[in-house]
Design an enzyme around this catalytic site. Structure first.
Site, short mmCIF file in Angstrom:
data_model
loop_
_atom_site.label_atom_id
_atom_site.label_comp_id
_atom_site.label_asym_id
_atom_site.label_seq_id
_atom_site.Cartn_x
_atom_site.Cartn_y
_atom_site.Cartn_z
N SER A 147 0.86 -1.20 0.00
CA SER A 147 0.00 0.00 0.00
C SER A 147 0.88 1.23 0.00
O SER A 147 1.94 1.25 0.64
CB SER A 147 -0.91 0.01 1.24
OG SER A 147 -1.54 1.27 1.38
N TYR A 170 -1.52 -0.77 10.40
CA TYR A 170 -1.53 -1.25 9.02
C TYR A 170 -0.39 -0.62 8.23
O TYR A 170 0.34 -1.31 7.49
CB TYR A 170 -2.87 -0.90 8.36
CG TYR A 170 -2.95 -1.24 6.90
CD1 TYR A 170 -3.08 -2.56 6.48
CD2 TYR A 170 -2.91 -0.24 5.93
CE1 TYR A 170 -3.16 -2.88 5.13
CE2 TYR A 170 -2.98 -0.54 4.59
CZ TYR A 170 -3.11 -1.86 4.19
OH TYR A 170 -3.18 -2.16 2.85
#
Length: 252
Positions: A147, A170
């Site tokens: 990401s 995350y």
């Protein structure tokens, strides 16, 4: 026929990647930790006329499950051409439809452990377990689904406003995954491997409670692009077409 293994492929982006690779003539092993969901995903693809797919039960958080999956796949094939480490979680809980963000000052370490178990340790387990089959390929490809939120450079820029909140769990798990990608690509640089980290972009799926904007088709395209690159393609790079619409490459 080239063969690919995709983890976390029973739904969302992983399922779309499986579909696109099948359409390109690959034989796909659809990795799923849940047998029922995995079987349903395989049947869905077969109903669309995509027959060269079968389920591989694999829980990336469980070493025994990964080892068993490797033995099972090894009974069927000697060569694996593509590994896509797609399985991942964000660990975010929701309250009245709103995400409860992870802060660096208050989030319990057990939340980090849960997310890292999938996003980092799971990738390492799977990659190491199936590396021997990949070595038997003349053009092995590894794609680690990352990401842009894991980019240290972007988040260190005070003018970077793409994300108005810096979550600690995350995001840091994807930063760790990125470093693993860099080191893995370096160790394999003298072999025909291509190893890259790819961000599919903000995508509307169950993963983010459908809060993303992009389509799974576009996300799948971005991942498949680096799963099928030729020998002149990049390795040890980080790509996010959301952040860089020209070349796709973004800083680590």
């Amino acid at each position: 026929m080239k063969k690919a293994l995709i983890t976390g492929a029973n739904k969302g982006i992983g399922l779309e990647v499986a579909k696109q690779l099948l359409q390109k003539g690959y034989y796909v092993y659809l990795g799923s930790r849940d047998l029922k969901n995995g079987k349903e995903a395989v049947e869905k693809l077969k109903k669309e006329g995509l027959e060269n797919v079968e389920l591989l039960e694999i829980d990336v958080t469980n070493q025994h499950s990964v080892n068993t999956a490797r033995i099972e796949l090894g009974r069927k094939i000697q060569v694996l051409d593509v590994l896509i480490n797609n399985a991942g979680i964000n660990g975010i809980e929701f309250n009245d439809g709103k995400p409860l963000m992870h802060t660096a000052t208050e989030t319990d370490v057990d939340v980090y452990k849960k997310v890292y178990e999938v996003n980092v340790y799971g990738v390492i387990r799977v990659t190491q377990a199936f590396l021997d089959l990949l070595r038997n390929s003349s053009a092995p490809r590894i794609v680690n689904v990352s990401s842009s939120q894991g980019s240290l450079t972007l988040h260190s820029d005070p003018n970077f406003i793409h994300y108005n909140f810096k979550g600690s769990v995350y995001q840091s798990s994807k930063s760790a995954l990125n470093m693993y990608t860099v080191v893995l690509a370096y160790e394999l640089k003298d072999l025909p491997f291509k190893v890259n980290a790819v961000s599919p972009g903000s995508t509307k799926t169950d993963f983010n409670h459908n809060l993303g904007q992009g389509s799974v088709v576009d996300a799948g395209n971005r991942i498949v692009k680096y799963a099928i690159i030729g020998e002149d393609g990049p390795t040890g790079k980080f790509f996010s077409e959301d952040m860089n619409t020209v070349t796709g490459e973004i800083p680590w």
